[in-house]
Design a protein around this motif. Structure first.
Motif, PDB file in Angstrom:
ATOM      1  N   LYS A 321       0.831  -1.204   0.000  1.00 58.48           N
ATOM      2  CA  LYS A 321       0.000   0.000   0.000  1.00 58.48           C
ATOM      3  C   LYS A 321       0.866   1.255   0.000  1.00 58.48           C
ATOM      4  CE  LYS A 321      -2.784   1.917   2.964  1.00 58.48           C
ATOM      5  NZ  LYS A 321      -3.247   1.967   4.324  1.00 58.48           N
TER       6      LYS A 321
ATOM      7  N   HIS B  15     -16.027   3.421   7.447  1.00 59.19           N
ATOM      8  CA  HIS B  15     -15.054   4.077   8.320  1.00 59.19           C
ATOM      9  C   HIS B  15     -14.167   5.072   7.596  1.00 59.19           C
ATOM     10  CE1 HIS B  15     -15.455   0.756  11.509  1.00 59.19           C
ATOM     11  NE2 HIS B  15     -16.277   1.745  11.715  1.00 59.19           N
ATOM     12  N   ASP B  16     -14.266   5.122   6.278  1.00 63.40           N
ATOM     13  CA  ASP B  16     -13.419   6.058   5.551  1.00 63.40           C
ATOM     14  C   ASP B  16     -14.286   6.980   4.700  1.00 63.40           C
ATOM     15  OD1 ASP B  16     -11.670   7.430   3.983  1.00 63.40           O
ATOM     16  OD2 ASP B  16     -10.346   5.724   3.632  1.00 63.40           O
ATOM     17  N   PRO B  17     -14.406   8.242   5.107  1.00 63.01           N
ATOM     18  CA  PRO B  17     -15.292   9.174   4.407  1.00 63.01           C
ATOM     19  C   PRO B  17     -14.946   9.299   2.921  1.00 63.01           C
ATOM     20  CG  PRO B  17     -14.442  10.162   6.412  1.00 63.01           C
ATOM     21  CD  PRO B  17     -13.714   8.874   6.231  1.00 63.01           C
ATOM     22  N   ALA B  18     -13.701   8.995   2.567  1.00 63.88           N
ATOM     23  CA  ALA B  18     -13.290   9.172   1.179  1.00 63.88           C
ATOM     24  C   ALA B  18     -14.085   8.282   0.234  1.00 63.88           C
ATOM     25  CB  ALA B  18     -11.799   8.879   1.045  1.00 63.88           C
ATOM     26  N   ASP B  22     -18.398   7.101  -3.740  1.00 71.18           N
ATOM     27  CA  ASP B  22     -18.383   5.875  -4.528  1.00 71.18           C
ATOM     28  C   ASP B  22     -19.468   4.924  -4.047  1.00 71.18           C
ATOM     29  OD1 ASP B  22     -16.302   6.966  -5.783  1.00 71.18           O
ATOM     30  OD2 ASP B  22     -14.763   5.590  -5.050  1.00 71.18           O
ATOM     31  N   LEU B  46     -13.475   6.600  18.860  1.00 70.73           N
ATOM     32  CA  LEU B  46     -13.747   7.637  19.850  1.00 70.73           C
ATOM     33  C   LEU B  46     -12.735   7.560  20.974  1.00 70.73           C
ATOM     34  CD1 LEU B  46     -17.487   8.221  20.696  1.00 70.73           C
ATOM     35  CD2 LEU B  46     -15.636   9.865  20.577  1.00 70.73           C
ATOM     36  N   LEU B  47     -12.439   6.317  21.369  1.00 68.80           N
ATOM     37  CA  LEU B  47     -11.517   6.137  22.481  1.00 68.80           C
ATOM     38  C   LEU B  47     -10.080   6.418  22.083  1.00 68.80           C
ATOM     39  CD1 LEU B  47     -12.920   2.963  24.213  1.00 68.80           C
ATOM     40  CD2 LEU B  47     -12.976   5.309  25.031  1.00 68.80           C
ATOM     41  N   ASP B  50      -9.510  10.057  18.900  1.00 71.25           N
ATOM     42  CA  ASP B  50      -9.820  11.435  19.224  1.00 71.25           C
ATOM     43  C   ASP B  50      -8.841  11.944  20.272  1.00 71.25           C
ATOM     44  OD1 ASP B  50     -11.033  13.817  19.095  1.00 71.25           O
ATOM     45  OD2 ASP B  50     -12.663  13.317  20.456  1.00 71.25           O
ATOM     46  N   TYR B  67     -15.458  10.609  11.426  1.00 74.58           N
ATOM     47  CA  TYR B  67     -14.557   9.604  10.891  1.00 74.58           C
ATOM     48  C   TYR B  67     -15.345   8.530  10.157  1.00 74.58           C
ATOM     49  CZ  TYR B  67     -10.882  11.556  13.720  1.00 74.58           C
ATOM     50  OH  TYR B  67      -9.961  12.384  14.261  1.00 74.58           O
ATOM     51  N   PRO B  96      -7.957   0.185   3.191  1.00 80.02           N
ATOM     52  CA  PRO B  96      -7.267  -0.692   4.148  1.00 80.02           C
ATOM     53  C   PRO B  96      -8.305  -1.442   4.979  1.00 80.02           C
ATOM     54  CG  PRO B  96      -7.028   1.617   4.732  1.00 80.02           C
ATOM     55  CD  PRO B  96      -7.657   1.586   3.392  1.00 80.02           C
ATOM     56  N   ASP B  99     -10.431   0.088   7.635  1.00 79.41           N
ATOM     57  CA  ASP B  99     -11.306   1.209   7.282  1.00 79.41           C
ATOM     58  C   ASP B  99     -12.503   0.778   6.445  1.00 79.41           C
ATOM     59  OD1 ASP B  99      -9.821   2.974   8.630  1.00 79.41           O
ATOM     60  OD2 ASP B  99      -8.754   3.778   6.913  1.00 79.41           O
ATOM     61  N   ARG B 100     -12.644  -0.524   6.219  1.00 79.36           N
ATOM     62  CA  ARG B 100     -13.689  -0.946   5.292  1.00 79.36           C
ATOM     63  C   ARG B 100     -15.074  -0.868   5.907  1.00 79.36           C
ATOM     64  NH1 ARG B 100     -10.356  -5.937   3.104  1.00 79.36           N
ATOM     65  NH2 ARG B 100      -8.821  -4.756   1.919  1.00 79.36           N
TER      66      ARG B 100
ATOM     67  N   PHE C 151      -7.109  16.397  26.216  1.00 76.51           N
ATOM     68  CA  PHE C 151      -8.273  15.596  25.842  1.00 76.51           C
ATOM     69  C   PHE C 151      -8.483  14.455  26.826  1.00 76.51           C
ATOM     70  CE2 PHE C 151     -10.170  16.670  21.646  1.00 76.51           C
ATOM     71  CZ  PHE C 151      -9.530  17.884  21.495  1.00 76.51           C
ATOM     72  N   ARG C 155     -11.919  14.329  29.458  1.00 72.28           N
ATOM     73  CA  ARG C 155     -12.806  13.189  29.391  1.00 72.28           C
ATOM     74  C   ARG C 155     -13.112  12.624  30.782  1.00 72.28           C
ATOM     75  NH1 ARG C 155     -10.377   9.723  24.961  1.00 72.28           N
ATOM     76  NH2 ARG C 155     -10.817  11.332  23.455  1.00 72.28           N
ATOM     77  N   ARG C 225     -11.025  13.959  -8.835  1.00 74.15           N
ATOM     78  CA  ARG C 225     -10.759  12.683  -8.196  1.00 74.15           C
ATOM     79  C   ARG C 225      -9.312  12.248  -8.332  1.00 74.15           C
ATOM     80  NH1 ARG C 225     -13.741   9.309  -5.929  1.00 74.15           N
ATOM     81  NH2 ARG C 225     -12.202   7.770  -6.520  1.00 74.15           N
ATOM     82  N   ASP C 273      -9.900  16.145   3.055  1.00 71.79           N
ATOM     83  CA  ASP C 273      -9.211  14.863   2.826  1.00 71.79           C
ATOM     84  C   ASP C 273      -7.829  14.898   3.465  1.00 71.79           C
ATOM     85  OD1 ASP C 273     -11.261  14.901   1.108  1.00 71.79           O
ATOM     86  OD2 ASP C 273     -10.084  14.682  -0.738  1.00 71.79           O
ATOM     87  N   ARG C 280      -4.314  10.743  10.487  1.00 69.56           N
ATOM     88  CA  ARG C 280      -4.327   9.307  10.694  1.00 69.56           C
ATOM     89  C   ARG C 280      -2.912   8.767  10.838  1.00 69.56           C
ATOM     90  NH1 ARG C 280      -8.169   6.583   6.587  1.00 69.56           N
ATOM     91  NH2 ARG C 280      -9.375   8.383   7.231  1.00 69.56           N
TER      92      ARG C 280
END
Lengths: 444, 121, 398
Positions: A321, B15-18, B22, B46-47, B50, B67, B96, B99-100, C151, C155, C225, C273, C280
């Motif tokens: 990847k 899990h992946d906004p991108a 599609d 969240l745990l 974030d 997310y 990945p 993230d699916r 954070f 919490r 894209r 994006d 990440r």
């Protein structure tokens, strides 16, 4: 004001080029922090080569040809003389990026091993052995013969006795067997190639890596004997021992590394990118110390992880990847290292070497594939996967220049010049071969 | 208007906004035009996620950290569900694995499309 | 060298293993587990591998890693800057920013002056220029707050909603003054005397380079894209180019990249994006930084370890409390905010650590001072920060 996509990209490239050139001009003549220079060059390469790769795809070429072109263009030979010596991909920057370059090669080798499936290797072991044999028995003597003839036609090399000339031709023949595994893997992955020819080319590529290292070392021992007329023979047992250590040690370390990776993939799974990075540095560092072949270690590790562990696949996937930046770095630097100065000097011999190498590679592959009844397409096209030459061969050339007095430096010039030709032709030919064989799944 | 029908509710947690666009295109291809999309967050993320390390200004705003998306799509014909599963798998194959996300289908006890209720203006 | 690399590799595996175990544990954890969740183990590993530990990372390797560290500066700065988008910035009143910046500036001022005053006592005969350099640098490292710690704190039960919001907001903006200070400082202060231009020119170059970074990134990513990973590759390349260029010109790559990120966020439709992608992967990058920081740690600076660092932690904590008090009571005019709000802002790391690594790599005669002080401070604040803050802010009557 609305810009088209291409227009926007072009403007972006202009901004980037202007920035890089301006910084180079501003810092010309002042001592520069090498690491900072390397970082700048790295960024430059990532962007420009990526875009060049996209352009290459547009004109039906493999993207690595685009990466190589950027290396050539911004290396020391094309634009640098135009801009009064301001080189973006300077030699110093390339040296500073060695760690990343080595890391890229290690990871590419890991995926190469990971692409090999045990079942396929078992099934096709005869074909693999025959094609490798074909290369060793046809390419090396064939190319050596042609080179000998060429030397003879040119009226011999100045001040070199016949025995040394034979040795030189022989070494050219042996290095002609070497090829760039990275080029093959990159093209296969880009076109998501699948099929009998892809499998065979991959397996032969990995097997040849072991064979070529051995062959080269043995041939060098004989060449030393011939050149030094008896005096060089004393080093042969030591050399044999070193070869055995390099091959067997690399295999063993590769298995060990593969096992560790498999355990990691099974138990830990966290910090995968960090692991990949660390792994890459390990393989990069292996080459110099202990005279192990980092390439071989990584190939074996990849093969082990893919075939002998349940979870290893995720790891290979993680590496694949992130493969694109690695290819970009590796092939752009390879392009910048192509020596057109040498080509200008030695082009008649280099062209002869490259052409005869292609012809005999075709013959050797055809012969090996025919002997085991491979289909017509594989017989006629698989050779295209064995043309690209890069780092490994350049390494051999450096060893020759170092070890063989009198003829070594000449040999290096010839080999380095031929590598320039082979590395440009290799990916393009292989793409054509894969497409003709119907094994390329995507054209983009 | 149908009651006690063969309807299913397909839920896709992405899990992946991108990949949202599609995915919606794929749903359209499967003939689904009435899906609902909700911004959501996985519990694990969240745990763990974030926890900005270098920069957190954007984390001051609600909705800026979506997310994940959850897509609800009512489906009349169970074969469409299979089609949706196949298409979603296809779209997300490149993502990945972590993230699916997931696809699930629930039987619907009662389904009323209020736009088809007669009366009113 | 390769054997050392192999051990390095094994140690990283071990840390990752421990880290992954800790993360799977319960949310409420005992101190050692919480320690594992913070960056401290990575620092420790880096230290063990560094020249002061088992010497697994020889100086040469650290040099070879430098391009990655410089690239990291570009990344961190760009990520930080790209958070500041005008339509988000204006959602908060000017007083909020005033409060956050007051807190940061007061902290930097107090710490900087104190360090400047105490240095001759620790190192008699220290040159004036070096004294200024160290004082400004350590002040810049002190100004910010690590958001991760905040954070974690907000919490916890018991911290009031307004206090939480203010803590989060302050930690989000209080890295800006240190980055600005660093940008100006690097422009004015010629590290090796080999600068290529005068101070105002260098400041202008920083601004131009940052603007070019943002503009170039925007132009290279036209809407449409591209797969996310390709977009990321282009941003990474652009950031690396400009960070390298800044470093070559002896400017602050962090400052340049923060500016670039701001320009990018306000121009590009692709920013969403890019945040996601960068964020990440920030964990991995941070781990690399922590390991490098650990490797740069020096025990031999005994005076630092015994006197400067503990003093630095205590003083910074006190300054944070004072700064936050001034920011909330004085600037924001909010009487209901907890008077000890600043105890929730002692966490160090993130940008502060990046600043420290950057200073250490350009430290010259002050080698060892920055990293040793800040590494100890990061670890101490990690260990004691949360319990103290929970104690101070959590017991508040409603």
């Amino acid at each position: 004001m609305r810009l088209s996509r291409v227009g926007s990209r072009l403007l972006g490239v202009v901004v980037l080029l202007a920035t890089a050139f301006t910084v180079r001009v501003l810092t010309a003549g002042t001592p520069v922090d090498g690491a900072a220079d390397a970082t700048m060059v790295l960024g430059f390469v990532l962007v420009i080569s990526y875009l060049a790769g996209r352009v290459a795809i547009r004109v039906n070429l493999p993207s690595i040809t685009g990466y190589l072109a950027v290396g050539v263009l911004f290396g020391p030979w094309v634009l640098a003389p135009v801009f009064s010596g301001i080189t973006i991909l300077s030699h110093e920057a390339a040296v500073s990026l060695q760690l990343l370059d080595g890391a890229a090669l290690g990871l590419i080798a890991l995926t190469a091993g990971g692409e090999l499936k045990l079942s396929m290797v078992r099934e096709r072991r005869r074909s693999i052995a025959w094609v490798v044999g074909g290369h060793v028995l046809v390419v090396a003597p064939g190319v050596a013969g042609v080179m000998m003839g060429l030397f003879y036609l040119m009226g011999g090399l100045p001040d070199v006795p016949t025995a040394s000339m034979v040795a030189a031709a022989g070494m050219l023949g042996v290095t002609a067997v070497a090829k760039s595994p990275a080029t093959t893997i990159a093209v296969i992955q880009e076109y998501k190639a699948k099929g009998p020819m892809t499998d065979l080319v991959l397996a032969v590529t990995v097997a040849k890596d072991v064979v070529v290292v051995t062959l080269f070392t043995v041939a060098l021992a004989f060449a030393l004997m011939a050149v030094e007329a008896g005096g060089g023979g004393a080093g042969v047992p030591a050399l044999a021992l070193r070869t055995a250590w390099e091959v067997l040690g690399s295999l063993a370390l590769g298995l060990a590394l593969g096992w560790i990776l498999a355990q990691y993939a099974r138990w830990v799974r966290a910090e995968m990118p960090l692991l990949v990075l660390a792994l890459a540095f390990v393989s990069g560092g292996l080459n110099e110390a202990y005279h192990l072949s980092g390439l071989l270690v990584c190939m074996v590790a990849g093969f082990y992880v893919e075939n002998f562990s349940e979870h290893g696949h995720t790891l290979i996937q993680a590496v694949e990847k992130h493969a694109q930046p690695l290819y970009i770095i590796f092939f752009t630097i390879a392009g910048a290292a192509l020596d057109f100065g040498a080509l200008a000097v030695a082009w008649p011999v280099a062209v002869g070497l490259a052409l005869s190498r292609m012809a005999f590679t075709f013959l050797g592959t055809w012969f090996g594939a025919r002997a085991t009844g491979e289909p017509q397409a594989v017989r006629g096209l698989a050779w295209t996967g064995f043309i690209g030459q890069a780092g490994v061969t350049l390494g051999f050339a450096a060893v020759l220049a170092d070890r063989l007095p009198a003829v070594g430096p000449t040999l290096r010039t010839v080999i380095v010049a031929a590598v320039a030709l082979n590395q440009i032709a290799g990916p393009i030919l292989f793409r054509w071969g894969l497409t003709r064989a119907g094994e390329a799944q995507t054209t983009a | 208007m149908l009651e006690g029908s063969t309807h299913q509710l397909v839920m896709i947690i992405l899990h992946d906004p991108a990949y949202l666009n599609d995915l919606l295109a794929a749903l359209l291809e499967a003939g689904i035009t009435n899906a609902t999309v909700v911004e959501s967050q996985g519990m694990g993320r969240l745990l763990s996620r974030d926890m900005p390390i270098f920069a957190s200004f954007r984390h001051m705003f609600a909705g800026s950290k979506s997310y994940a998306y959850t897509v609800f799509a009512p489906v009349e014909d169970p074969s469409v569900t299979e089609h949706v599963v196949a298409l979603a798998t296809d779209v997300l194959r490149e993502a990945p694995p972590s993230d699916r996300g997931l696809v699930l289908a629930l039987p619907v006890a009662r389904f009323v499309d209020l736009s088809e209720v007669p009366g009113g203006r | 060298m390769s054997l050392q690399l192999l051990i390095l590799f094994l140690v990283i595996v071990l840390v990752a293993l421990l880290g992954s175990r800790a993360r799977r544990g319960r949310v409420r954890m005992w101190p050692l587990q919480r320690l594992l969740q913070t960056g401290t183990p990575f620092v420790f590993v880096g230290f063990l591998m560094g020249p002061q530990g088992f010497g697994l990372v020889p100086g040469g390797l650290l040099d070879q890693l430098r391009p990655i560290v410089i690239l990291g500066f570009g990344w961190i700065g760009f990520l930080y800057g790209s958070h500041f988008e005008w339509r988000r910035i204006r959602r908060f009143g000017a007083r909020m920013y005033g409060g956050g910046i007051t807190e940061s500036v007061v902290t930097m001022g107090v710490v900087g002056l104190a360090v400047y005053w105490v240095l001759p006592l620790l190192y008699p005969g220290m040159q004036e220029a070096l004294r200024e350099h160290v004082a400004v640098g350590l002040a810049a490292c002190a100004g910010g707050t690590a958001p991760a710690g905040v954070f974690a704190l907000t919490r916890q039960r018991g911290v009031s909603a307004r206090d939480s919001e203010l803590l989060r907001f302050f930690s989000a903006v209080d890295d800006l003054p240190p980055v600005l200070l660093l940008g100006v400082f690097f422009a004015l202060w010629d590290v090796d005397g080999g600068g290529v231009a005068s101070a105002p020119e260098r400041l202008a170059m920083s601004v131009v380079l940052g603007t070019l970074l943002g503009l170039g990134s925007h132009l290279l990513l036209p809407s449409g894209r591209d797969s996310a990973s390709h977009a990321f590759l282009l941003i990474l390349g652009m950031g690396s180019l400009c960070a390298g260029a800044a470093e070559m010109l002896l400017l602050s790559p962090l400052f340049v990249a923060v500016l670039g990120g701001m320009v990018f966020a306000n121009l590009s439709p692709r920013k969403e994006d890019i945040y996601g992608l960068m964020e990440r992967r920030e964990h991995t990058l941070y781990a690399v930084f922590l390991i490098v920081a650990g490797a740069l740690f020096r025990w031999e600076a005994v005076r630092v370890v015994l006197l400067l660092a503990p003093g630095y932690v205590i003083l910074r904590g006190a300054a944070k409390v004072a700064g936050a008090w001034l920011g909330t009571r004085g600037v924001l005019r909010e009487g209901s905010v907890h008077g000890m709000l600043g105890t929730g802002l002692v966490f160090q790391g993130g940008m502060g650590l990046a600043i420290a690594v950057h200073l250490e790599l350009n430290a010259g005669a002050a080698a060892g001072l920055f990293m040793t002080t800040v590494v100890l401070a990061v670890v101490l604040n990690d260990l004691i920060g949360l319990p103290i803050a929970v104690q101070a802010l959590g017991r508040r009557r409603r």
